[in-house]
Design an enzyme around this catalytic site. Structure first.
Site, short mmCIF file in Angstrom:
data_model
loop_
_atom_site.label_atom_id
_atom_site.label_comp_id
_atom_site.label_asym_id
_atom_site.label_seq_id
_atom_site.Cartn_x
_atom_site.Cartn_y
_atom_site.Cartn_z
N GLU A 72 -4.81 -14.63 6.28
CA GLU A 72 -3.51 -14.47 5.61
C GLU A 72 -2.33 -14.79 6.52
OE1 GLU A 72 -5.92 -12.17 5.49
OE2 GLU A 72 -6.28 -11.59 3.40
N PHE B 53 -8.03 2.72 -2.04
CA PHE B 53 -8.72 1.66 -1.31
C PHE B 53 -7.80 0.44 -1.17
CE2 PHE B 53 -11.53 -2.15 -1.42
CZ PHE B 53 -12.06 -2.00 -0.15
N GLN B 54 -7.69 -0.07 0.04
CA GLN B 54 -6.82 -1.22 0.35
C GLN B 54 -5.37 -1.00 -0.06
OE1 GLN B 54 -8.84 -4.83 -1.07
NE2 GLN B 54 -9.86 -4.99 0.91
N LYS C 34 -1.44 -4.14 -9.39
CA LYS C 34 -2.46 -4.88 -10.12
C LYS C 34 -2.22 -4.87 -11.64
CE LYS C 34 -7.49 -5.29 -10.51
NZ LYS C 34 -8.76 -4.59 -10.28
N MET D 186 1.71 -19.53 30.32
CA MET D 186 3.05 -19.01 30.62
C MET D 186 2.97 -17.69 31.36
SD MET D 186 6.16 -19.78 30.58
CE MET D 186 6.85 -20.88 29.34
#
Lengths: 563, 161
Positions: free
Chosen positions: A47, A109-110, A159, A471
């Site tokens: 993502e 959940f999530q 949702k 770096m």
């Protein structure tokens, strides 16, 4: 029409034809509706890369980029990409799935409070709990993301809202009375600017990314020539002016060109346009512009006076203000001192032009950048990762047009180069796109080779492989007693084999001249390719050490002209 | 530059998350909030926040500019000069004996404070006023033993038009 369909329809009305995303549990309704829709979707492999790709798309095209991810981990994976876009004022709209409204707050959940998490890194956010609001939310998000000082807007869609039927499709249900960016510059301030310019004997322009966003590059060039003010740029300002133009002195800052860093404090008037004077640009503030008058033109009033004291602020859109300023200067007579000043800087630019003609093996990264530059056309887009590769690219590569150099300036995000190249290529399919990256940054996002393969996106990936996190390694070398803590990457995979396993052609480059040939061939073939360019553990010099004044540069390249 | 308290009045959209946005902005930019009060305003769906921030002039300028950038913020006004300032405060004070009780009641009269609850061991005083007056009042009460103190934070309104 259901909520998810309303999202797609509203995006279409905003002119969107492609989105970058990754599905998940709370987005199944949306993806189901996307299945039949006329909307292209690029399935990224993480993502974070959806947000970066939308960012790259936005920076290359000037349009708003769109990314989408599911709730919880999908949403939190977007965070780095949203923050990178926020820091560099890039317009993206990030859509996230959310657990159903009745579960919000229950640690479902999530579930993650993505609105709360992204509050400091978004310009605004919405969580429509009524599907009727979706068209208005999307319209408002695009307006806010793309106008004023652009930035990311997040839309968190539960949702069930994706599934519910709309009772009406109306996109005017939200008003934002608190959002009124200033566009036109104050006439009185412009008059004062005109007087300062007329008095100036050593004028200089510092241009940042705001000039590109505002599409004010022509006006900037016109002003520069009119008043004999050479142009220096910030990192994000690369491309504001053709860097091969004698009046373009190059980038200012920690890894800026010597002529830019040396001349800024010698100017008597600095016209800063669309730049925010970041610490990497200014060096030690006490030693920055001690005797120079400063005009600061920016659309964000909060940037004026934040880091550098300003003599004359002008708030508004750069294009608008610059053209008013040019109009007001119609009676400007060029003065001898300014002509002399700009001529001296032009010759200083030549004198201190970086030397590129290394024939060493292992290859010097600077010479690799030079070869890449020689192979690319003016329309080619270069994206960079972060670190030495970025600074070599910024310093040694001449950008000729706006929106052709894409780099993570503010946030400095490793892993930025490859996904933004994908986004840029999608936005500009006719222009060659090349990403300059390092072995560290490439490994953070190398899964995107799978995306490149799937959509046959002909991106050229140039990995400068020096088997270090260069770096940090450089700072350890110069400032931390050569104690190379966790910066040696001597267990790198074989990048050629790795790329080939994704089904992408790859080539290892070790000799001078090979890079140029390979890049030219890749442009001609118009196929994705990975170039594993083995380079010397070389320092990125010159450099202004942290805490030093902008003109106190450490190290020099040999002062020979380009061969 | 000197650090001072500044009073900022902001008109904001009255919806969830706005307070969090403003509080988050202060934390993120390192501004010090002395107090913040929120309530409905005269306009429907808009709330008024009175924020007292401590800092120098440059900080104040940044606070106002950064707040203005929030889409939910409609209007901002600096009320530091020429504003009516009030704070409401509830104070629970110990009562040791009859003498101290009558003294406290007298102080309340002088400061125009109200006694809103009383029992054998303590009383609750409701006080409204500006901060200097409140500080002076609290100093007097300290000797008797303040059991609980609950302050609303400052609210303010510009004088005149």
């Amino acid at each position: 029409m259901r909520g998810g369909e309303a999202i797609i329809e509203s995006l279409k009305r905003m002119g969107v034809d492609i989105i970058f995303g990754y599905p998940g549990g709370q987005l199944i309704p949306f993806y189901d509706m996307l299945y039949d829709a006329e909307m292209d979707h690029i399935l990224v492999r993480h993502e974070q890369c959806a947000a970066h790709a939308a960012d790259g798309y936005a920076r290359a095209s000037g349009k708003v980029g769109v990314c989408i991810a599911t709730s919880g981990p999908g949403a939190t994976n977007l965070v780095t990409g949203i923050a990178a876009a926020y820091m560099d004022s890039s317009p993206i709209v990030a859509i996230t799935g959310q657990v159903t409204s009745n579960l919000i707050g229950n640690d479902a959940f999530q579930e993650a409070d993505i609105i709360g998490i992204t509050m400091p890194i978004t310009k605004h956010s919405y969580q429509p709990k009524d599907p009727d609001l979706i068209p208005s939310v999307i319209k408002s998000s695009f307006e806010i993301a793309g106008s004023g000082r652009p930035g990311p807007v997040l839309i968190d869609v539960p949702k069930e809202v994706q599934e519910k039927e709309l009772s009406i499709f109306d996109d005017n249900m939200i008003s934002t009375p608190g959002y009124n960016p200033t566009i036109k510059g104050n006439i009185k301030q412009i008059k004062k600017a005109k007087n300062l310019i007329k008095q100036s004997k050593k004028p200089l322009i510092l241009a940042g990314g705001g000039v590109i966003i505002s599409d004010a590059t022509d006006e900037l060039k016109q002003l520069s020539e009119m008043i004999n003010a050479p142009v220096i740029t910030s990192l994000l300002g690369k491309g504001v002016i053709d860097e091969t133009d004698p009046m373009a002195l190059g980038m200012l800052g920690m890894h800026g060109r010597k002529v830019a860093n040396d001349s800024i404090n010698k100017s008597d008037l600095l016209i800063a346009v669309g730049t925010r004077f970041s610490d990497r640009t200014t060096g030690k503030l006490e030693d920055f512009l001690p005797n120079t008058k400063v005009i600061h033109i920016d659309i964000d009033p909060a940037e004026i006076g934040k880091n550098v004291e300003v003599d004359l602020p002008i708030v508004g859109d750069a294009k608008n203000i610059l053209s008013s300023l040019i109009d007001s200067l119609n009676d400007y007579e060029s003065n001898y001192s300014a002509v002399k000043w700009s001529n001296s800087l032009k010759s200083m630019k030549n004198e201190f032009y970086p030397r590129y003609s290394y024939d060493d093996v292992p290859l010097k990264p600077q010479s690799v950048i030079k070869e890449i530059g020689d192979a690319l056309t003016a329309d080619s887009i270069v994206t960079t990762d972060v670190g030495q590769n970025q600074m070599w690219a910024a310093h040694f590569f001449d950008t000729q047009k706006p929106r052709k150099f894409i780099s993570s300036g503010g946030l400095g995000t490793m892993g930025f180069g490859l996904p933004t190249a994908v986004g840029a290529k999608v936005a500009c399919p006719d222009d060659p796109v090349l990403t300059i990256t390092g072995d560290g940054g490439f490994l953070m996002v190398c899964q995107e080779l799978s995306t490149i393969k799937e959509y046959d996106t002909p991106v050229i990936v140039a990995i400068l492989e020096n088997k270090t996190l260069g770096m940090v390694y450089q700072w350890q070398n110069l400032l931390y007693n050569k104690r190379y803590s966790q910066t040696i990457l001597d267990k790198n995979p074989d990048f050629v084999k790795l790329s080939e396993s994704f089904g992408i052609n790859a080539e290892r480059i070790t000799q001078p001249g090979e890079t140029k040939i390979a890049v030219k061939k890749a442009i001609k073939d118009n196929e994705p390719i990975v170039l594993d360019i083995v380079v010397d553990k070389n320092e990125c010099l010159p450099m202004v050490p942290p805490g030093a004044g902008i003109n106190e540069m450490l190290g020099e390249y040999k002062l020979e002209k380009d061969t | 530059m000197v650090n001072e308290n500044h009073i900022i009045s902001t008109l904001v959209e009255n919806k969830p998350g706005v307070l969090q946005k403003i509080a988050g902005l202060f934390t993120r930019r390192g501004f010090n909030i002395e107090s913040i009060t929120v309530g409905e305003s005269e306009v429907e769906n808009l709330a008024r926040m009175i924020i007292v921030v401590n800092g120098d002039k440059k900080t104040l300028e940044q606070v106002i500019k950064q707040l203005s950038k929030l889409v939910d913020v409609i209007k901002i006004k600096n009320l530091t000069s020429n504003a009516v300032q009030r704070e409401l405060c509830l104070i629970k004070v110990n009562i040791a004996d009859a003498k101290s009780r009558s003294e406290i009641i007298q102080y309340c009269d002088i400061f125009r404070a109200k006694i809103v609850d009383i029992c054998e061991e303590s009383l609750i005083i409701e006080f409204t006023g500006d901060i200097e007056k409140l500080d002076a009042f609290l100093k007097l009460l300290k000797g008797y033993g303040i059991k609980k103190l609950s302050r609303t934070g400052l609210t303010a309104m510009s004088r005149g038009i």
